[in-house]
Design a protein around this motif. Structure first.
Motif, PDB file in Angstrom:
ATOM      1  N   SER A   1      28.307  40.001   5.186  1.00 22.15           N
ATOM      2  CA  SER A   1      27.421  41.066   4.710  1.00 22.15           C
ATOM      3  C   SER A   1      28.209  42.159   3.997  1.00 22.15           C
ATOM      4  O   SER A   1      27.831  42.611   2.904  1.00 22.15           O
ATOM      5  CB  SER A   1      26.638  41.649   5.884  1.00 22.15           C
ATOM      6  OG  SER A   1      25.766  42.660   5.454  1.00 22.15           O
ATOM      7  N   ARG A   2      29.325  42.588   4.574  1.00 23.50           N
ATOM      8  CA  ARG A   2      30.110  43.662   3.962  1.00 23.50           C
ATOM      9  C   ARG A   2      30.759  43.201   2.661  1.00 23.50           C
ATOM     10  O   ARG A   2      30.820  43.954   1.674  1.00 23.50           O
ATOM     11  CB  ARG A   2      31.178  44.170   4.939  1.00 23.50           C
ATOM     12  CG  ARG A   2      30.583  44.790   6.203  1.00 23.50           C
ATOM     13  CD  ARG A   2      31.625  45.540   7.012  1.00 23.50           C
ATOM     14  NE  ARG A   2      32.789  44.754   7.379  1.00 23.50           N
ATOM     15  CZ  ARG A   2      32.853  43.928   8.418  1.00 23.50           C
ATOM     16  NH1 ARG A   2      31.787  43.761   9.197  1.00 23.50           N
ATOM     17  NH2 ARG A   2      33.978  43.269   8.688  1.00 23.50           N
ATOM     18  N   ALA A   3      31.252  41.956   2.640  1.00 24.00           N
ATOM     19  CA  ALA A   3      31.908  41.461   1.439  1.00 24.00           C
ATOM     20  C   ALA A   3      30.922  41.305   0.291  1.00 24.00           C
ATOM     21  O   ALA A   3      31.205  41.714  -0.848  1.00 24.00           O
ATOM     22  CB  ALA A   3      32.594  40.124   1.732  1.00 24.00           C
TER      23      ALA A   3
ATOM     24  N   VAL B   1      31.537  35.196 -10.957  1.00 25.28           N
ATOM     25  CA  VAL B   1      30.813  34.577  -9.846  1.00 25.28           C
ATOM     26  C   VAL B   1      31.540  34.910  -8.549  1.00 25.28           C
ATOM     27  O   VAL B   1      32.774  34.889  -8.497  1.00 25.28           O
ATOM     28  CB  VAL B   1      30.735  33.045 -10.017  1.00 25.28           C
ATOM     29  CG1 VAL B   1      30.130  32.381  -8.785  1.00 25.28           C
ATOM     30  CG2 VAL B   1      29.944  32.682 -11.275  1.00 25.28           C
ATOM     31  N   GLY B   2      30.798  35.202  -7.507  1.00 20.66           N
ATOM     32  CA  GLY B   2      31.359  35.343  -6.176  1.00 20.66           C
ATOM     33  C   GLY B   2      31.302  33.994  -5.473  1.00 20.66           C
ATOM     34  O   GLY B   2      30.224  33.498  -5.156  1.00 20.66           O
ATOM     35  N   LEU B   3      32.463  33.361  -5.261  1.00 19.28           N
ATOM     36  CA  LEU B   3      32.548  32.062  -4.595  1.00 19.28           C
ATOM     37  C   LEU B   3      32.694  32.307  -3.099  1.00 19.28           C
ATOM     38  O   LEU B   3      33.680  32.882  -2.639  1.00 19.28           O
ATOM     39  CB  LEU B   3      33.739  31.269  -5.137  1.00 19.28           C
ATOM     40  CG  LEU B   3      34.046  29.945  -4.433  1.00 19.28           C
ATOM     41  CD1 LEU B   3      32.885  28.964  -4.580  1.00 19.28           C
ATOM     42  CD2 LEU B   3      35.346  29.345  -4.970  1.00 19.28           C
ATOM     43  N   MET B   4      31.723  31.840  -2.325  1.00 17.93           N
ATOM     44  CA  MET B   4      31.700  32.046  -0.877  1.00 17.93           C
ATOM     45  C   MET B   4      32.082  30.748  -0.176  1.00 17.93           C
ATOM     46  O   MET B   4      31.383  29.733  -0.290  1.00 17.93           O
ATOM     47  CB  MET B   4      30.296  32.470  -0.430  1.00 17.93           C
ATOM     48  CG  MET B   4      29.635  33.538  -1.291  1.00 17.93           C
ATOM     49  SD  MET B   4      30.386  35.148  -1.105  1.00 17.93           S
ATOM     50  CE  MET B   4      29.991  35.486   0.613  1.00 17.93           C
TER      51      MET B   4
ATOM     52  N   LEU C   1      36.809  35.269  -4.790  1.00 16.31           N
ATOM     53  CA  LEU C   1      36.780  34.337  -3.668  1.00 16.31           C
ATOM     54  C   LEU C   1      36.582  35.141  -2.392  1.00 16.31           C
ATOM     55  O   LEU C   1      37.339  36.071  -2.114  1.00 16.31           O
ATOM     56  CB  LEU C   1      38.090  33.552  -3.584  1.00 16.31           C
ATOM     57  CG  LEU C   1      38.271  32.692  -2.322  1.00 16.31           C
ATOM     58  CD1 LEU C   1      37.234  31.579  -2.259  1.00 16.31           C
ATOM     59  CD2 LEU C   1      39.689  32.117  -2.250  1.00 16.31           C
ATOM     60  N   VAL C   2      35.553  34.782  -1.631  1.00 15.77           N
ATOM     61  CA  VAL C   2      35.332  35.338  -0.294  1.00 15.77           C
ATOM     62  C   VAL C   2      35.443  34.172   0.676  1.00 15.77           C
ATOM     63  O   VAL C   2      34.677  33.210   0.592  1.00 15.77           O
ATOM     64  CB  VAL C   2      33.947  35.998  -0.167  1.00 15.77           C
ATOM     65  CG1 VAL C   2      33.774  36.592   1.232  1.00 15.77           C
ATOM     66  CG2 VAL C   2      33.753  37.059  -1.233  1.00 15.77           C
ATOM     67  N   SER C   3      36.414  34.221   1.583  1.00 20.93           N
ATOM     68  CA  SER C   3      36.635  33.078   2.469  1.00 20.93           C
ATOM     69  C   SER C   3      37.127  33.547   3.821  1.00 20.93           C
ATOM     70  O   SER C   3      37.828  34.562   3.931  1.00 20.93           O
ATOM     71  CB  SER C   3      37.650  32.109   1.844  1.00 20.93           C
ATOM     72  OG  SER C   3      37.768  30.929   2.608  1.00 20.93           O
TER      73      SER C   3
ATOM     74  N   VAL D   1      39.029  38.925   0.525  1.00 16.94           N
ATOM     75  CA  VAL D   1      38.382  38.836  -0.784  1.00 16.94           C
ATOM     76  C   VAL D   1      39.471  38.916  -1.845  1.00 16.94           C
ATOM     77  O   VAL D   1      40.327  39.800  -1.821  1.00 16.94           O
ATOM     78  CB  VAL D   1      37.372  39.991  -0.999  1.00 16.94           C
ATOM     79  CG1 VAL D   1      36.798  39.954  -2.407  1.00 16.94           C
ATOM     80  CG2 VAL D   1      36.265  39.939   0.051  1.00 16.94           C
ATOM     81  N   GLY D   2      39.465  37.963  -2.762  1.00 15.70           N
ATOM     82  CA  GLY D   2      40.411  37.937  -3.863  1.00 15.70           C
ATOM     83  C   GLY D   2      39.690  37.922  -5.192  1.00 15.70           C
ATOM     84  O   GLY D   2      38.638  37.272  -5.328  1.00 15.70           O
TER      85      GLY D   2
END
Length: 277
Positions: free
Chosen positions: A66-68, A159-162, A193-195, A273-274
């Motif tokens: 949620s925060r990311a 794009v935000g890649l989750m 990238l969010v991982s 997050v990168g």
């Protein structure tokens, strides 16, 4: 899509083996959801007996998502999200978080769990300004994912890649890194990238995961914080870095609440997050 043909809800439900626990359904159980079966609840309870911190970890992981996403949609202006390894709908799904901040956000979900497919309609709600879509595909097929995602997303824009709690299902670490690299290579500068994934520094967590892997259809491997940080190689990692997810930009306490004087307790899951230069 599977073998070029879409699976229907009936096909998806008939493919579910209710006798074998599945990580997405166990995770749903830990988060208080209802889309799980007796085998999932039994496995989830046994896991929690070995590693009581798993429910706190699951909730911390959801808070990190949620925060990311809020940061990406708000401060970074990202309007497109590709969420691979979606899991079952609960509260604060990616599209809900993103569209609260930016109603025009477009989200593509990807999973290959039949139960997730059967519940995909719950993920396909959207604001009138935005859009959501669902792809039935496996993480190991990044080219297929990208081709299908391009029907909804403009891959020439950030794009935000989750990749949330999904790379641990790729047993070979080099293969996992290669998949991340292939996906990010297809996205333009400014993409993120969010991982996050579970870490192997807690022996109770390790025992619980070994117990799960012995009976589950799809094992999940815990990795070192350094290995998880390796997924972000070549990206500009945002502060505070790749850290326990509970400590990634934690929300301030409500007004009037006592200050703890420090960060929330660390959990055995790291994420970050990168941003692609």
């Amino acid at each position: 899509m599977t073998d070029g043909q879409p699976r229907t809800d009936r096909d998806a439900l008939s493919a579910i083996d209710r006798s074998i626990p599945h990580s997405a359904r166990i995770w749903n159980y830990w988060l208080g959801g209802k889309d799980n079966y007796a085998a999932d609840r039994e496995a989830g309870d046994q896991y929690q007996e070995i590693f009581p911190g798993i429910v706190e970890l699951a909730r911390a992981s959801r808070g990190f998502l949620s925060r990311a996403v809020t940061h990406l949609a708000g401060d970074l202006g990202v309007r497109q999200f590709l969420d691979i390894g979606t899991g079952l709908p609960t509260a604060d799904n990616t599209h809900e978080v993103a569209q609260r901040t930016a109603p025009e956000s477009r989200i593509v979900y990807v999973d290959n769990d039949p139960l997730v497919l059967a519940h995909a309609r719950a993920l396909l709600t959207s604001t009138p300004e935005g859009a959501t879509a669902y792809i039935d595909a496996d993480l190991r097929s990044p080219d297929t994912i990208l081709a299908e995602a391009a029907r909804t997303l403009d891959l020439d824009r950030p794009v935000g890649l989750m990749l949330m709690n999904i790379l641990g299902h790729i047993e070979d670490y080099d293969e996992a890194r290669s998949i991340v690299k292939r996906l990010m290579a297809a996205l333009p500068s400014g993409s993120c990238l969010v991982s996050n994934d579970g870490t192997d520094g807690n022996e109770a967590f390790n025992r619980a995961q070994r117990f799960y892997n012995e009976m589950a259809g799809i094992p999940y491997l815990l990795r070192t914080p350094e290995q998880i940080a390796g997924y972000f190689r070549g990206l500009e990692v945002l502060e505070p870095g790749v850290v326990p997810v509970s400590q990634w930009r934690p929300e301030a306490p409500p007004a009037g609440a006592p200050l703890s004087g420090g960060l929330p307790p660390a959990v055995d899951e790291y994420g970050g997050v990168g941003v692609k230069p």
